[in-house]
Design a protein around this motif. Structure first.
Motif, PDB file in Angstrom:
ATOM      1  N   LYS A   1       1.001  -1.427   0.259  1.00  0.00           N
ATOM      2  CA  LYS A   1       0.116   0.079  -0.077  1.00  0.00           C
ATOM      3  C   LYS A   1       0.874   1.191  -0.018  1.00  0.00           C
ATOM      4  O   LYS A   1       0.613   2.204  -0.670  1.00  0.00           O
ATOM      5  CB  LYS A   1      -1.070  -0.213   1.331  1.00  0.00           C
ATOM      6  CG  LYS A   1      -2.370   0.178   1.046  1.00  0.00           C
ATOM      7  CD  LYS A   1      -2.903   0.161   1.490  1.00  0.00           C
ATOM      8  CE  LYS A   1      -4.458   1.061   1.892  1.00  0.00           C
ATOM      9  NZ  LYS A   1      -5.540   0.577   0.972  1.00  0.00           N
TER      10      LYS A   1
ATOM     11  N   GLN B   1     -10.809   7.207  -2.825  1.00  0.00           N
ATOM     12  CA  GLN B   1     -10.805   7.235  -1.837  1.00  0.00           C
ATOM     13  C   GLN B   1      -9.057   7.005  -1.265  1.00  0.00           C
ATOM     14  O   GLN B   1      -9.442   6.728   0.155  1.00  0.00           O
ATOM     15  CB  GLN B   1     -11.661   5.673  -1.302  1.00  0.00           C
ATOM     16  CG  GLN B   1     -12.810   6.279  -1.386  1.00  0.00           C
ATOM     17  CD  GLN B   1     -14.092   5.299  -1.394  1.00  0.00           C
ATOM     18  OE1 GLN B   1     -13.232   3.804  -1.102  1.00  0.00           O
ATOM     19  NE2 GLN B   1     -14.765   5.592  -1.666  1.00  0.00           N
ATOM     20  N   GLU B   2      -8.607   5.906  -2.125  1.00  0.00           N
ATOM     21  CA  GLU B   2      -7.211   5.825  -2.180  1.00  0.00           C
ATOM     22  C   GLU B   2      -6.109   7.339  -2.050  1.00  0.00           C
ATOM     23  O   GLU B   2      -6.357   7.594  -3.031  1.00  0.00           O
ATOM     24  CB  GLU B   2      -6.488   4.632  -2.028  1.00  0.00           C
ATOM     25  CG  GLU B   2      -7.576   3.077  -1.551  1.00  0.00           C
ATOM     26  CD  GLU B   2      -7.156   1.790  -2.720  1.00  0.00           C
ATOM     27  OE1 GLU B   2      -5.611   2.075  -2.478  1.00  0.00           O
ATOM     28  OE2 GLU B   2      -7.647   1.216  -3.088  1.00  0.00           O
ATOM     29  N   ARG B   3      -4.931   7.235  -1.985  1.00  0.00           N
ATOM     30  CA  ARG B   3      -4.349   7.749  -2.419  1.00  0.00           C
ATOM     31  C   ARG B   3      -3.499   6.911  -3.055  1.00  0.00           C
ATOM     32  O   ARG B   3      -2.503   6.564  -2.848  1.00  0.00           O
ATOM     33  CB  ARG B   3      -2.813   8.261  -0.548  1.00  0.00           C
ATOM     34  CG  ARG B   3      -1.984   8.996  -1.672  1.00  0.00           C
ATOM     35  CD  ARG B   3      -1.217   9.518  -0.282  1.00  0.00           C
ATOM     36  NE  ARG B   3       0.763   9.226  -0.625  1.00  0.00           N
ATOM     37  CZ  ARG B   3       1.956   9.441   0.066  1.00  0.00           C
ATOM     38  NH1 ARG B   3       1.369   9.220   1.272  1.00  0.00           N
ATOM     39  NH2 ARG B   3       2.541  10.242  -0.643  1.00  0.00           N
TER      40      ARG B   3
ATOM     41  N   ARG C   1     -11.934   3.533  -5.579  1.00  0.00           N
ATOM     42  CA  ARG C   1     -10.184   2.964  -4.796  1.00  0.00           C
ATOM     43  C   ARG C   1      -9.465   4.636  -5.328  1.00  0.00           C
ATOM     44  O   ARG C   1      -8.655   4.678  -4.595  1.00  0.00           O
ATOM     45  CB  ARG C   1      -9.803   2.303  -5.596  1.00  0.00           C
ATOM     46  CG  ARG C   1     -10.235   1.073  -5.634  1.00  0.00           C
ATOM     47  CD  ARG C   1      -8.854  -0.500  -5.822  1.00  0.00           C
ATOM     48  NE  ARG C   1      -7.780  -0.536  -5.120  1.00  0.00           N
ATOM     49  CZ  ARG C   1      -6.839  -1.177  -5.308  1.00  0.00           C
ATOM     50  NH1 ARG C   1      -7.181  -2.582  -6.101  1.00  0.00           N
ATOM     51  NH2 ARG C   1      -6.136  -1.163  -5.084  1.00  0.00           N
TER      52      ARG C   1
ATOM     53  N   HIS D   1       1.944   3.484  -3.125  1.00  0.00           N
ATOM     54  CA  HIS D   1       0.137   4.006  -3.341  1.00  0.00           C
ATOM     55  C   HIS D   1       0.360   3.740  -5.274  1.00  0.00           C
ATOM     56  O   HIS D   1       0.470   5.212  -5.789  1.00  0.00           O
ATOM     57  CB  HIS D   1       0.996   5.441  -3.527  1.00  0.00           C
ATOM     58  CG  HIS D   1       0.862   5.526  -1.766  1.00  0.00           C
ATOM     59  ND1 HIS D   1       0.139   5.806  -1.214  1.00  0.00           N
ATOM     60  CD2 HIS D   1       2.095   6.110  -0.887  1.00  0.00           C
ATOM     61  CE1 HIS D   1       0.605   6.207   0.004  1.00  0.00           C
ATOM     62  NE2 HIS D   1       1.903   6.447   0.237  1.00  0.00           N
TER      63      HIS D   1
END
Ligand SMILES: [Zn+2]
Length: 192
Positions: A71, A127-129, A124, A74
């Motif tokens: 994760k 919402q995710e970096r 995704r 990124h």
């Protein structure tokens, strides 16, 4: 049994009949082991809610998505099939996360963005970096069209998007490429 066997791709009534008699005549034990394996797989394997790769229902999200170190990269590598994930993993050239399309855009076959789960990829991205999306669809016409579609989607989020490069043969699929070539094509990816 003959009817059931025809669910397999490329198996028509003639082949199905031959397989059925083969199992009855000579491979009863193996046949039972096979049906048990098929039963277990179909009952216990689902799609990871994050990357859409296959995973055990008891292991959701999958091992790759649960790995904190991945994760931290990124990045998301978009591939057509679960076996592409295996091929890239075997090449040990990528440490980020994945997204599996389970196909490519093919309007004539009724396969559009929804069928490829692209709304989940969009979620995704928002919402995710995520700092980079690497598109590793095959270098076929459909693979290229799919790549362009995803690239324009990703750019709207102001995220770097790249496409795997040389090494993967034109018209070729990732599964047929050796690990070293695949590693090179990831290293020499180009921005889209
Ligand atoms: Zn996953």
């Amino acid at each position: 049994m003959i009817e059931a066997l025809q669910v397999m791709p490329g198996i028509g009534p003639v082949s199905a009949t031959r397989i059925a008699y083969y199992l009855l005549d000579r491979k009863r034990t193996e046949g039972l082991l096979m049906t048990k394996a098929v039963d277990e797989a179909l009952s216990n394997i689902s799609l990871c809610p994050i990357c859409r790769n296959y995973t055990d229902v008891e292991n959701e999200p999958c091992q790759l998505c649960s790995n904190a170190r991945r994760k931290e990269k990124h990045s998301i590598c978009v591939v057509e099939t679960p076996s592409d994930v295996m091929a890239i993993e075997a090449s040990a050239s990528y440490q980020g996360n994945y997204f599996v399309l389970h196909g490519h855009l093919s309007p004539l076959d009724g396969i559009g963005p929804h069928e490829l789960g692209l709304e989940y990829l969009k979620d995704r991205l928002s919402q995710e970096r995520i700092e980079e999306v690497i598109i590793a669809t095959s270098h076929t016409v459909e693979g290229d069209v799919t790549a362009s579609y995803i690239a324009s989607m990703v750019k709207k989020f102001d995220i770097r998007v790249s496409r795997i490069a040389t090494g993967v043969p034109l018209g070729g699929e990732l599964g047929s490429v050796d690990g070293n070539t695949l590693a090179l094509s990831l290293n020499y990816r180009r921005d889209m």
